[in-house]
Design an enzyme around this catalytic site. Structure first.
Site, PDB file in Angstrom:
ATOM      1  N   CYS A   1      -8.878  -2.233   3.533  1.00 54.93           N
ATOM      2  CA  CYS A   1      -8.760  -3.474   4.306  1.00 54.93           C
ATOM      3  C   CYS A   1      -9.987  -3.785   5.152  1.00 54.93           C
ATOM      4  CB  CYS A   1      -7.514  -3.466   5.170  1.00 54.93           C
ATOM      5  SG  CYS A   1      -7.176  -1.900   5.926  1.00 54.93           S
TER       6      CYS A   1
ATOM      7  N   SER B   1      -7.413   1.850  -2.635  1.00 55.10           N
ATOM      8  CA  SER B   1      -6.185   1.109  -2.920  1.00 55.10           C
ATOM      9  C   SER B   1      -6.599  -0.230  -3.517  1.00 55.10           C
ATOM     10  CB  SER B   1      -5.434   0.891  -1.605  1.00 55.10           C
ATOM     11  OG  SER B   1      -4.576  -0.228  -1.717  1.00 55.10           O
TER      12      SER B   1
ATOM     13  N   GLU C   1     -14.220 -11.712  -6.083  1.00 48.04           N
ATOM     14  CA  GLU C   1     -13.004 -10.979  -6.460  1.00 48.04           C
ATOM     15  C   GLU C   1     -11.784 -11.478  -5.693  1.00 48.04           C
ATOM     16  OE1 GLU C   1     -16.088  -9.697  -5.870  1.00 48.04           O
ATOM     17  OE2 GLU C   1     -15.833  -7.519  -5.663  1.00 48.04           O
TER      18      GLU C   1
ATOM     19  N   CYS D   1     -11.090  -1.970  14.343  1.00 51.47           N
ATOM     20  CA  CYS D   1     -11.378  -3.405  14.536  1.00 51.47           C
ATOM     21  C   CYS D   1     -11.495  -3.821  15.993  1.00 51.47           C
ATOM     22  CB  CYS D   1     -10.288  -4.243  13.912  1.00 51.47           C
ATOM     23  SG  CYS D   1     -10.266  -4.092  12.151  1.00 51.47           S
TER      24      CYS D   1
ATOM     25  N   LYS E   1     -15.675  -9.919   7.666  1.00 52.84           N
ATOM     26  CA  LYS E   1     -14.563 -10.686   7.095  1.00 52.84           C
ATOM     27  C   LYS E   1     -15.048 -12.017   6.527  1.00 52.84           C
ATOM     28  CE  LYS E   1     -10.908  -8.110   7.720  1.00 52.84           C
ATOM     29  NZ  LYS E   1     -10.090  -7.679   6.574  1.00 52.84           N
TER      30      LYS E   1
ATOM     31  N   GLU F   1       0.833  -1.208   0.000  1.00 49.45           N
ATOM     32  CA  GLU F   1       0.000   0.000   0.000  1.00 49.45           C
ATOM     33  C   GLU F   1       0.868   1.259   0.000  1.00 49.45           C
ATOM     34  OE1 GLU F   1      -2.915  -0.135   3.150  1.00 49.45           O
ATOM     35  OE2 GLU F   1      -4.459   0.525   1.755  1.00 49.45           O
TER      36      GLU F   1
HETATM   37 FE1  HC0 Z   1      -8.794  -5.568  11.199  1.00 45.82          FE
HETATM   38 FE2  HC0 Z   1      -7.153  -5.842   9.326  1.00 45.82          FE
HETATM   39  S1  HC0 Z   1      -6.872  -4.459  11.083  1.00 45.82           S
HETATM   40  S2  HC0 Z   1      -9.293  -5.106   9.028  1.00 45.82           S
HETATM   41  O1  HC0 Z   1      -9.426  -3.909  11.607  1.00 45.82           O
HETATM   42  O2  HC0 Z   1      -6.072  -3.818   7.588  1.00 45.82           O
HETATM   43  O3  HC0 Z   1     -11.098  -7.392  11.094  1.00 45.82           O
HETATM   44  O4  HC0 Z   1      -7.821  -6.507  13.815  1.00 45.82           O
HETATM   45  O5  HC0 Z   1      -7.558  -8.202  10.610  1.00 45.82           O
HETATM   46  O6  HC0 Z   1      -7.449  -7.945   7.183  1.00 45.82           O
HETATM   47  O7  HC0 Z   1      -4.420  -6.763   9.790  1.00 45.82           O
HETATM   48  C1  HC0 Z   1     -10.276  -6.683  11.266  1.00 45.82           C
HETATM   49  C2  HC0 Z   1      -8.327  -6.151  12.890  1.00 45.82           C
HETATM   50  C3  HC0 Z   1      -7.783  -7.100  10.494  1.00 45.82           C
HETATM   51  C4  HC0 Z   1      -7.281  -7.121   7.935  1.00 45.82           C
HETATM   52  C5  HC0 Z   1      -5.408  -6.471   9.573  1.00 45.82           C
HETATM   53  C6  HC0 Z   1      -6.527  -4.649   8.154  1.00 45.82           C
END
Ligand code: HC0
Ligand code: SF4
Length: 576
Positions: free
Chosen positions: A300, A320, A367, A505, A359, A280
């Site tokens: 993400c 991104s 995709e 998260c 997730k 990134e």
């Molecule tokens: Fe997250 Fe991630 S930080 S989205 O918030 O970027 O769910 O903890 O795992 O994939 O690393 C959530 C948390 C993740 C991803 C990472 C990102």
């Protein structure tokens, strides 16, 4: 302030407080099912009834403002009887299959029945002919109307916190229900699967779509090589499920528990977070130097991706092209890992543990099919689901000793771990981009301007002769504000981080439930984020480009960041 008396105790409270807030401030936990501080205040459940001297009626404490000289009684027989009566009315339509219920032992309704001494005769499973269909069609969220107590917390969280409005009250009287418009399945709505509604549900009416059985089956299957990766934020909250204080990082215990559950290898999504920064950061510099689409926005958080796809499809080019750390880790575990270990990639089964319900949706997206046409990640467990598996296996989590992850995909730097808090991805990116642009190992590591819980954070960072302007938003309400600025041509940022959940998260829709009476006393987002920043500052390596295993991956397999192989495995496209 005004002077009031509650249960015989004199107390002075600010005059804008309610009786409920005043009582709670002095240690009286008046029961509530619908109330949520700052979010939902309807008085609908009528569990917080109290007596006021000189008034024949009982009042709901959550809606009643204090006044000078007020005398309140919260625990008279009349009050307790009225609360029990209301509880029985709620239970008359509630499917009490408590032993097999996913919220058993952390259900606010169950707690209340026990606290108020309600007898078992009221806790009955509904007869089959009264059961309504459960919506389990989306990849992330299950809605079970047989459990819903119409408290309205989910409606408020979606509408007032996330500003999305998927869940609504429908019908009237005995037919009242909470559901998406037209009674649609979640899968046919623009719900982003953030799970913020699940986090506030006091019962099991909203819950994640469980993949526990799928994972147990894979672990039993001798033909499969089953590996696991855990998101940054999981380690900041998993301990809560086992009585450890909020904010206790449990990385080592988590590794030990996963090994005990039978995973062949224990890896870590934080590795993928470091890898994401390499990709990134490089993509950002290319866009800045070559006049690509700016601001570039992080990609993400799958709830965020679903949000922009539905609500700002005209801005998709700003995203991104990087896959998330979950998907990048999965892609590497299905390609480079089997190659160096001499395994058949088709037999590698990747499980991830995430603080997030979205997730599950991300892992199943078309995709995300990698070069081999298979999924990068085969099953996604939430933090809560992992805790259930640990309990099912009778593991005494709190007393486990610290284990280690396996080579090489559990190597991570402090930058990888802070991804789980709002501003973390941005800070991690700046640490690396600043070194690349300046061509030096800069001393500066901590960028406090992007930390903390302000809805939108902005910073201008001077790197050599370049000024990089960045912004961070968490929660879709805040993201909306930044997206509107971009649409109006008023956003002169280079880089924006967006996480769909307020707080990032650490407060994702798959994290351990916090009882609503505790939410007011503890700043959940702050405590959990602190656990991640503590891990970061204790790590000898704190910049993603210093991760020796990520360096090895580039040297032996990927070549350079954003190179041909990376594009094939680690990047994707987004569609409206
Ligand atoms: Fe997250 Fe991630 S930080 S989205 O918030 O970027 O769910 O903890 O795992 O994939 O690393 C959530 C948390 C993740 C991803 C990472 C990102
Ligand atoms: Fe609303 Fe998020 Fe719940 Fe969907 S998952 S209904 S968007 S709060």
């Amino acid at each position: 302030k005004v002077n009031i008396k509650i249960d015989g105790i004199d107390v002075a409270v600010p005059k804008d407080k309610t009786v409920l807030q005043a009582a709670r401030s002095m240690g009286i936990n008046i029961p509530t099912l619908c109330y949520l501080e700052g979010i939902n205040k309807t008085g609908a459940c009528r569990m917080c009834l109290v007596e006021i001297d000189g008034d024949k009626k009982l009042h709901t404490a959550c809606t009643l403002a204090v006044w000078d000289g007020m005398v309140v009684k919260t625990n008279t027989k009349r009050v307790r009887d009225a609360r029990r009566m209301n509880l029985r009315l709620i239970l008359a339509n509630h499917h009490c299959d408590c032993l097999s219920c996913s919220r058993s032992k952390n259900c606010e309704l169950q707690d209340m029945c026990s606290d108020l001494g309600l007898s078992d005769e009221y806790l009955k499973a509904l007869p089959k002919e009264k059961l309504q269909p459960v919506d389990a069609l989306s990849p992330s969220i299950v809605r079970d109307p047989n459990k819903c107590i119409l408290c309205g917390r989910c409606v408020a969280a979606c509408k007032d916190v996330q500003k999305i409005e998927i869940l609504l009250f429908a019908n009237r009287g005995l037919e009242t229900s909470v559901e998406p418009a037209f009674g649609d399945s979640f899968k046919d709505t623009p719900c982003i699967y953030c799970g913020q509604c699940i986090n506030v549900c006091p019962v099991a009416a909203l819950r994640e779509k469980s993949e526990i059985e799928k994972v147990w089956e894979a672990l039993e299957n001798k033909d499969l090589h089953v590996v696991v990766q855990e998101a940054p934020a999981v380690r900041a909250a998993l301990g809560e499920e086992f009585g450890l204080p909020m904010g206790t990082p449990v990385t080592g215990k988590m590794y030990t528990a996963l090994r005990m559950l039978g995973f062949d290898k224990v890896f870590d999504t934080n590795f993928g977070a470091d890898l994401t920064i390499m990709e990134e950061g490089t993509e950002l510099l290319h866009r800045i130097k070559e006049g690509g689409k700016l601001p570039m926005i992080t990609s993400c958080s799958p709830g965020w991706i679903r949000y922009i796809e539905h609500y700002y499809p005209d801005l998709l080019e700003h995203l991104s092209t990087c896959k998330s750390p979950q998907q990048m880790t999965g892609a590497v575990l299905k390609s480079y890992y089997p190659e160096i270990e001499g395994l058949d990639p088709k037999k590698v089964f990747v499980v991830s543990v995430m603080p997030c319900t979205s997730k599950k949706f991300e892992a199943a997206k078309e995709e995300m099919l990698n070069g081999h046409g298979t999924r990068d990640v085969d099953a996604v467990l939430t933090t809560r689901e992992l805790a259930k598996m640990i309990r099912e296996a009778s593991i005494d989590f709190a007393s486990l000793s610290d284990g280690k992850g396996d080579d090489i995909f559990s190597d991570y730097t402090g930058a990888g771990v802070i991804f789980g808090a709002t501003g973390g991805v941005m800070e991690a990116a700046i640490r690396t981009v600043a070194d690349i642009v300046s061509g030096q190992e800069l001393e500066e590591i901590e960028y406090h301007a992007v930390r903390g819980l302000d809805g939108i954070k902005e910073a201008s960072i001077q790197i050599g002769d370049m000024t990089v302007k960045v912004a961070v938003a968490h929660g879709t309400e805040n993201a909306q504000k930044l997206m509107d600025l971009i649409r109006e041509g008023k956003a002169d940022y280079h880089f924006i981080e967006v996480m769909a959940c307020p707080g990032g998260c650490v407060a994702g829709g798959g994290q351990p439930h916090v009882h609503s009476s505790q939410m007011v006393k503890i700043n959940v987002r702050y405590e959990r984020a602190k656990a991640l920043y503590t891990e970061d500052s204790g790590n000898a390596k704190r910049k993603s480009h210093h991760n020796p295993s990520v360096q090895r991956l580039y040297k032996e397999y990927l070549g350079e960041p954003c190179g041909h192989k990376s594009h094939e495995l680690l990047h994707t496209h987004y569609s409206a």
